[in-house]
Design an enzyme around this catalytic site. Sequence first.
Site, PDB file in Angstrom:
ATOM      1  N   ARG A   1       0.804  -1.229   0.000  1.00  0.00           N
ATOM      2  CA  ARG A   1       0.000   0.000   0.000  1.00  0.00           C
ATOM      3  C   ARG A   1       0.837   1.279   0.000  1.00  0.00           C
ATOM      4  O   ARG A   1       0.517   2.200  -0.763  1.00  0.00           O
ATOM      5  CB  ARG A   1      -0.996   0.005   1.166  1.00  0.00           C
ATOM      6  CG  ARG A   1      -2.030  -1.122   1.082  1.00  0.00           C
ATOM      7  CD  ARG A   1      -3.148  -0.958   2.112  1.00  0.00           C
ATOM      8  NE  ARG A   1      -3.936   0.225   1.814  1.00  0.00           N
ATOM      9  CZ  ARG A   1      -3.915   1.347   2.502  1.00  0.00           C
ATOM     10  NH1 ARG A   1      -3.150   1.455   3.574  1.00  0.00           N
ATOM     11  NH2 ARG A   1      -4.628   2.373   2.134  1.00  0.00           N
TER      12      ARG A   1
ATOM     13  N   CYS B   1      14.866  -4.550  -3.764  1.00  0.00           N
ATOM     14  CA  CYS B   1      15.688  -3.674  -4.598  1.00  0.00           C
ATOM     15  C   CYS B   1      14.821  -2.741  -5.443  1.00  0.00           C
ATOM     16  O   CYS B   1      14.772  -2.851  -6.680  1.00  0.00           O
ATOM     17  CB  CYS B   1      16.615  -4.513  -5.459  1.00  0.00           C
ATOM     18  SG  CYS B   1      17.725  -5.452  -4.421  1.00  0.00           S
TER      19      CYS B   1
END
Length: 439
Positions: free
Chosen positions: A336, A368
């Site tokens: 979210r 990453c």
Amino acid sequence: MSIPQTDFLAAEPSLAELLAARPALKMHAQDGLCFENVPLNAIADAFGTPVWVYGAATLRARYGALKSAFAQAGLAPRLHYAVKANDHLAILSLLREQGAGADVVSRGEFLRAQKAGIDPKDIVFSGVGKTAEDLRAALAQNIGQINVESPAELALLSAIAAAMGKTASIVLRMNPDVDAGTHAKITTGRADNKFGVAAHEIPALYAHAATLPGIQPIGLALHIGSQILSPAPYAAAFGKAAALINHLRAAGQTVTTLDLGGGLGVGYRDEPGISLAAFAHTVRRATAELGVSLILEPGRYLAAPAGLLLTSVILEKQNGAKRFCVLDAAMNDLIRPAMYDSYHAILPVSPVDFLAETTAADIVGPVCETGDTFATGRAMPPLRPGARLAILDAGAYGAVMSSTYNARPRAAAVLIDGTPKLITPRQAIEDLWSSEIVP
Ligand SMILES: *Cc1c(COP(=O)(O)O)cnc(C)c1O
């Protein structure tokens, strides 16, 4: 123009203010942060981190509060929990015990809801792209209601129902062209959104539906978006629905059902969520004269505050002037913040950490991606490796949206119902490739 939601909010609440706004959470001098009286440290010790922690008492209390707000307004809408917010069988079963039906948006959710014991007649099927298989499965089980979102879907459903010798009870989902004042990615009731049928096209489509084999139109549905904190957009949308129902009846159509959708917003900082009394009053004012049976499809309102994501600090690092706190939870668990710029309150579990001096830190995961950020510039005490944090209000649109990106297995989940019980074991790393085939 889209305004980031944070820009118009007041000063950031302190850790103490965030805690005080949440009755299910308490800080104990020895045990640290407790959720429904269970120390989160005990859960992390027993089940590891990251782990989703759900509270049954909170979920029941939210359901009860919604029901009683409507009872006080003299209304008894049928509550169809929006399964997409949190589709865990334990959550669905618990809500079914409270009397909830379900709102589903896929065949998978339809089958899940039944697996949790929800009767198909208490299920409504929403969604803009139901396939022929979806519709066939729903009709085969005698689903209670199908919310039709387009002429093409209506034609497909009629052909399938007629061929099966079934009659589908349908409502048409109107697009009320109302801006819910929420994040652009979760507004659904504007004319340029993909959802529903424009109000001015409904009368002709409704009349057409009434002539189709296998179709019985019973009413209208609408759903204007999610995380709505004010009754105002609801009042506007429900007013348009009421006018349309009067129009349909004047044209000789039968209308018995109005499905008001979901979208009720919760307080993610220390602000109150939508006022249930004001919302119920809004529904009553818009629908009192109609004599229709009402349906509500709450998802977030019930589930969000009933869950948190418990995580451990891997390490802290300083890049120039910037302090980063790296967690063992990441965007693959809770997307979210990355997807909607959402704010989640984050509390230290240790009572010592909770009371320590804070400085601003970016709270990030190990994935990453720069988007793998739970919070920027958040006031946090210094955190040692292994220190635990609770990312709050993650019970809705949390685990359901998680992925295994970066080959990170899915987190475990625990339900507190008096005592904590494991409801999803942590995914084994080997499971990540167990269904892959190398030709
Ligand atoms: C997502 C959705 C809901 C639930 O929304 P919440 O904001 O979680 O209450 C209800 N109805 C429909 C049709 C939906 O798509």
